[in-house]
Design a protein around this motif. Structure first.
Motif, PDB file in Angstrom:
ATOM      1  N   THR A   1      -4.741   3.249   3.020  1.00 34.46           N
ATOM      2  CA  THR A   1      -3.444   3.894   2.821  1.00 34.46           C
ATOM      3  C   THR A   1      -3.155   4.991   3.835  1.00 34.46           C
ATOM      4  O   THR A   1      -2.011   5.439   3.946  1.00 34.46           O
TER       5      THR A   1
ATOM      6  N   VAL B   1      -4.068   8.175  -0.084  1.00 37.66           N
ATOM      7  CA  VAL B   1      -3.758   8.147  -1.509  1.00 37.66           C
ATOM      8  C   VAL B   1      -4.594   9.209  -2.237  1.00 37.66           C
ATOM      9  O   VAL B   1      -5.736   9.491  -1.875  1.00 37.66           O
TER      10      VAL B   1
ATOM     11  N   LEU C   1       0.823  -1.207   0.000  1.00 35.07           N
ATOM     12  CA  LEU C   1       0.000   0.000   0.000  1.00 35.07           C
ATOM     13  C   LEU C   1       0.859   1.260   0.000  1.00 35.07           C
ATOM     14  O   LEU C   1       0.475   2.290  -0.560  1.00 35.07           O
ATOM     15  N   ALA C   2       2.029   1.174   0.617  1.00 35.63           N
ATOM     16  CA  ALA C   2       2.927   2.326   0.670  1.00 35.63           C
ATOM     17  C   ALA C   2       3.440   2.720  -0.709  1.00 35.63           C
ATOM     18  O   ALA C   2       3.892   3.849  -0.910  1.00 35.63           O
TER      19      ALA C   2
ATOM     20  N   SER D   1       0.861   5.004   4.247  1.00 32.08           N
ATOM     21  CA  SER D   1       1.753   6.007   3.663  1.00 32.08           C
ATOM     22  C   SER D   1       1.117   7.388   3.558  1.00 32.08           C
ATOM     23  O   SER D   1       1.641   8.261   2.893  1.00 32.08           O
TER      24      SER D   1
END
Length: 218
Positions: free
Chosen positions: A175, A182, A131-132, A179
């Motif tokens: 996400t 998104v 996902l990152a 990270s």
């Protein structure tokens, strides 16, 4: 070994394959645990913010999460346990577009750490994406089923699903912890990297009775 327990099963009608009006390069062709979201998701709760022209049926919909009963598929359990993922947030069959333009039926799994693309005919894991690594998702502003997941460090994915709204919503939420949220980009024309050496453009046009989609080589 922990077992996955799901409170509901959803029957999949395999006979109803979605149909898409697509032109490819100018040619026209027609332990783990499950998180099941039971909330009534309305448009203002999704990352669309009124930009998307949506189907009426998708404005108010119960999101189920697991549409294939992951726990009943030992090979899926084995793959997820091997990778160490702890939570499945979405599972369903989708259509994936290959670099050559073919449409392939695939299983899309989204966990709290990664996206999985699997072949339901061979039970093979085709791809796992952290996902990152996901930078953004690209969608049209029309009521079609297409979406692209952009992964700058690899190559991108173009897929189609009648549950696109749920997939986008789930990925945005997933996400956030991986990270940062998104980006969701809306345009009736966007590019994606179909393979390491091939860039394609997807064009959408609203026509009488639906949306016409073209996939062109750049």
């Amino acid at each position: 070994m922990d077992r996955i327990r799901s409170n509901r099963r959803v029957q999949i009608d395999e006979s109803q394959e979605p149909k898409y009006d697509v032109a490819e390069d100018g040619a026209e062709v027609n332990g783990l645990r499950l998180r099941l979201s039971d909330i009534n998701v309305t448009e203002d709760q999704e990352p669309f913010m009124g930009v998307k022209v949506r189907r009426r049926a998708s404005l108010h919909r119960d999101y189920k999460g697991d549409y294939i009963d992951v726990a009943s598929h030992p090979y899926l359990m084995k793959i997820l346990q091997k990778q160490g993922d702890k939570q499945v947030v979405f599972a369903d069959k989708v259509l994936k577009f290959t670099g050559s333009g073919k449409m392939k039926r695939r299983i899309l799994l989204i966990t709290d750490f990664a996206i999985y693309i699997l072949d339901p005919e061979t039970d093979a894991l085709k791809r796992r994406i952290s996902l990152a690594a996901v930078e953004k998702m690209c969608l049209s502003e029309l009521s079609d089923n297409f979406f692209a997941i952009i992964i700058p460090t690899e190559y991108d994915i173009l897929m189609a699903s009648t549950r696109k709204t749920e997939i986008v919503t789930v990925l945005v939420e997933a996400t956030k912890s991986a990270s940062g949220e998104v980006e969701v980009a809306f345009s009736n024309s966007f590019e994606y990297q179909a393979s390491a050496e091939l860039t394609k453009e997807v064009q959408f046009e609203e026509v009488e009775g639906g949306v016409k989609t073209r996939i062109l080589r750049k």
